[in-house]
Design a protein around this motif. Structure first.
Motif, mmCIF file in Angstrom:
data_model
loop_
_atom_site.group_PDB
_atom_site.id
_atom_site.type_symbol
_atom_site.label_atom_id
_atom_site.label_comp_id
_atom_site.label_asym_id
_atom_site.label_seq_id
_atom_site.Cartn_x
_atom_site.Cartn_y
_atom_site.Cartn_z
ATOM 1 N N SER A 1 51.220 44.710 38.694
ATOM 2 C CA SER A 1 49.824 44.442 38.351
ATOM 3 C C SER A 1 49.330 43.092 38.874
ATOM 4 C CB SER A 1 49.634 44.516 36.833
ATOM 5 O OG SER A 1 50.408 43.526 36.194
ATOM 6 N N ASP A 2 50.182 42.359 39.574
ATOM 7 C CA ASP A 2 49.769 41.085 40.171
ATOM 8 C C ASP A 2 49.162 41.345 41.551
ATOM 9 O OD1 ASP A 2 50.651 39.650 37.985
ATOM 10 O OD2 ASP A 2 52.587 39.158 38.895
ATOM 11 N N TRP A 3 47.924 40.948 41.707
ATOM 12 C CA TRP A 3 47.218 41.073 42.973
ATOM 13 C C TRP A 3 47.231 39.688 43.608
ATOM 14 C CZ3 TRP A 3 42.365 44.628 42.058
ATOM 15 C CH2 TRP A 3 42.780 45.818 41.450
ATOM 16 N N ILE A 4 47.978 39.538 44.656
ATOM 17 C CA ILE A 4 48.307 38.227 45.207
ATOM 18 C C ILE A 4 47.484 37.923 46.453
ATOM 19 C CG2 ILE A 4 50.184 36.851 46.208
ATOM 20 C CD1 ILE A 4 52.074 38.786 44.515
ATOM 21 N N VAL A 5 47.031 36.687 46.514
ATOM 22 C CA VAL A 5 46.419 36.126 47.717
ATOM 23 C C VAL A 5 47.224 34.867 48.019
ATOM 24 C CG1 VAL A 5 44.384 34.971 48.681
ATOM 25 C CG2 VAL A 5 44.102 37.024 47.271
ATOM 26 N N ALA A 6 47.836 34.816 49.192
ATOM 27 C CA ALA A 6 48.655 33.667 49.586
ATOM 28 C C ALA A 6 47.890 32.836 50.606
ATOM 29 C CB ALA A 6 49.983 34.137 50.161
ATOM 30 N N MET A 7 47.655 31.576 50.266
ATOM 31 C CA MET A 7 46.940 30.651 51.146
ATOM 32 C C MET A 7 47.886 29.511 51.512
ATOM 33 S SD MET A 7 44.112 32.265 51.358
ATOM 34 C CE MET A 7 43.397 31.084 52.492
ATOM 35 N N PHE A 8 47.821 29.097 52.778
ATOM 36 C CA PHE A 8 48.764 28.108 53.289
ATOM 37 C C PHE A 8 48.053 26.840 53.761
ATOM 38 C CE2 PHE A 8 50.749 32.206 53.617
ATOM 39 C CZ PHE A 8 52.023 31.970 53.111
ATOM 40 N N GLY A 9 48.716 25.723 53.514
ATOM 41 C CA GLY A 9 48.170 24.425 53.893
ATOM 42 C C GLY A 9 47.992 24.240 55.382
ATOM 43 N N GLY A 10 48.857 24.866 56.179
ATOM 44 C CA GLY A 10 48.718 24.748 57.630
ATOM 45 C C GLY A 10 47.367 25.243 58.110
ATOM 46 N N LEU A 11 46.884 26.334 57.527
ATOM 47 C CA LEU A 11 45.558 26.849 57.862
ATOM 48 C C LEU A 11 44.490 25.829 57.475
ATOM 49 C CD1 LEU A 11 43.623 29.124 58.758
ATOM 50 C CD2 LEU A 11 43.741 29.979 56.421
ATOM 51 N N ALA A 12 44.617 25.257 56.287
ATOM 52 C CA ALA A 12 43.638 24.277 55.804
ATOM 53 C C ALA A 12 43.630 23.017 56.669
ATOM 54 C CB ALA A 12 43.942 23.913 54.352
ATOM 55 N N ARG A 13 44.781 22.654 57.200
ATOM 56 C CA ARG A 13 44.883 21.433 58.008
ATOM 57 C C ARG A 13 44.526 21.649 59.481
ATOM 58 N NH1 ARG A 13 49.032 20.985 54.293
ATOM 59 N NH2 ARG A 13 50.593 21.953 55.634
ATOM 60 N N HIS A 14 44.298 22.890 59.905
ATOM 61 C CA HIS A 14 43.945 23.154 61.308
ATOM 62 C C HIS A 14 42.671 22.385 61.641
ATOM 63 C CE1 HIS A 14 42.646 25.171 64.938
ATOM 64 N NE2 HIS A 14 43.898 25.607 65.074
ATOM 65 N N LYS A 15 42.622 21.806 62.820
ATOM 66 C CA LYS A 15 41.505 20.931 63.203
ATOM 67 C C LYS A 15 40.146 21.618 63.156
ATOM 68 C CE LYS A 15 41.956 21.725 68.150
ATOM 69 N NZ LYS A 15 42.159 21.099 69.453
ATOM 70 N N MET B 1 39.578 45.486 36.623
ATOM 71 C CA MET B 1 40.084 46.555 37.485
ATOM 72 C C MET B 1 41.561 46.845 37.208
ATOM 73 S SD MET B 1 38.248 45.314 41.019
ATOM 74 C CE MET B 1 38.584 46.777 41.993
ATOM 75 N N GLY B 2 42.156 46.144 36.237
ATOM 76 C CA GLY B 2 43.543 46.391 35.860
ATOM 77 C C GLY B 2 44.574 45.503 36.537
ATOM 78 N N GLY B 3 44.135 44.476 37.223
ATOM 79 C CA GLY B 3 45.072 43.589 37.909
ATOM 80 C C GLY B 3 45.007 42.163 37.398
ATOM 81 N N ASN B 4 45.946 41.374 37.844
ATOM 82 C CA ASN B 4 45.980 39.939 37.546
ATOM 83 C C ASN B 4 45.921 39.197 38.880
ATOM 84 O OD1 ASN B 4 46.559 40.276 34.686
ATOM 85 N ND2 ASN B 4 48.575 40.943 35.360
ATOM 86 N N LEU B 5 44.851 38.432 39.105
ATOM 87 C CA LEU B 5 44.731 37.679 40.348
ATOM 88 C C LEU B 5 45.696 36.503 40.321
ATOM 89 C CD1 LEU B 5 43.381 37.128 43.070
ATOM 90 C CD2 LEU B 5 41.606 35.858 41.821
ATOM 91 N N LYS B 6 46.535 36.442 41.327
ATOM 92 C CA LYS B 6 47.486 35.340 41.492
ATOM 93 C C LYS B 6 47.254 34.764 42.886
ATOM 94 C CE LYS B 6 49.829 36.299 37.703
ATOM 95 N NZ LYS B 6 49.833 35.482 36.544
ATOM 96 N N ILE B 7 46.688 33.567 42.942
ATOM 97 C CA ILE B 7 46.489 32.923 44.235
ATOM 98 C C ILE B 7 47.601 31.901 44.422
ATOM 99 C CG2 ILE B 7 44.968 31.599 45.727
ATOM 100 C CD1 ILE B 7 42.589 32.828 44.335
ATOM 101 N N GLN B 8 48.398 32.131 45.429
ATOM 102 C CA GLN B 8 49.493 31.215 45.739
ATOM 103 C C GLN B 8 48.938 30.076 46.574
ATOM 104 O OE1 GLN B 8 52.331 33.734 47.710
ATOM 105 N NE2 GLN B 8 52.958 34.722 45.809
#
Length: 171
Positions: free
Chosen positions: A109-123, A85-92
């Motif tokens: 052209s960088d299509w970014i998805v930012a994921m955070f550890g706090g969300l992953a650590r939520h009970k 689609m013309g982009g570069n997936l960059k997952i932070q």
């Protein structure tokens, strides 16, 4: 099984932001800091996780290995799609950041998805719930119409409802 379903639904409601409430409202801005919901001040810092005998974090959440495994799986499938689609997936992978949130943005052209550890650590977060959030954020990039209104800084992005649809049906 009931706990997993409960956690997926909790993650969907809290993180995906109830986007159906208004077509003009945004659950979150492109930087994940503003939207129609009250400011999210949740912060769960990185710390040494204590695991039970099955390898699950005591108190809930997912491990750093599970965090990276989910992201790896999504990246493996969708990086080539976005490339076409013309982009570069960059997952932070912000594991050490305690922010309980996630967002999608674009920089050139960088299509970014930012994921955070706090969300992953939520009970209440499970592997399935975390994957749903990664897929939802990816859905802002490739979910299709309807998109945010022209003239906004995020007009490239599929709206909240479309991102939810993509996450649950396609991803």
């Amino acid at each position: 099984m009931k706990q997993s379903v409960k956690a997926v639904l909790f993650s969907a409601v809290v993180v995906l932001g109830l986007g159906a409430l208004s077509s003009d409202a945004s659950a979150c801005s492109v930087d994940g800091k503003e939207g129609f919901l009250p400011k999210n001040n949740l912060y769960i810092p990185a710390r040494k996780q204590v695991l039970d005998r099955r390898g699950n974090p005591v108190g809930g959440g997912i491990t750093e290995a599970e965090f990276n495994g989910v992201i790896d799986a999504v990246e493996k499938i969708y990086a080539p799609v976005i490339k076409k689609m013309g982009g570069n997936l960059k997952i932070q992978r912000n594991w050490t950041d305690g922010t309980v949130n996630a967002y999608a943005s674009r920089q050139g052209s960088d299509w970014i998805v930012a994921m955070f550890g706090g969300l992953a650590r939520h009970k209440e977060t499970t592997i399935d719930g975390f994957m749903l959030v990664v897929c939802h954020e990816l859905g802002h990039h490739i979910g299709g119409a309807p998109k945010y209104k022209p003239g906004r800084t995020d007009e490239w992005a599929s709206n909240e409802g479309e991102s939810d649809y993509f996450a649950t049906l396609k991803c």
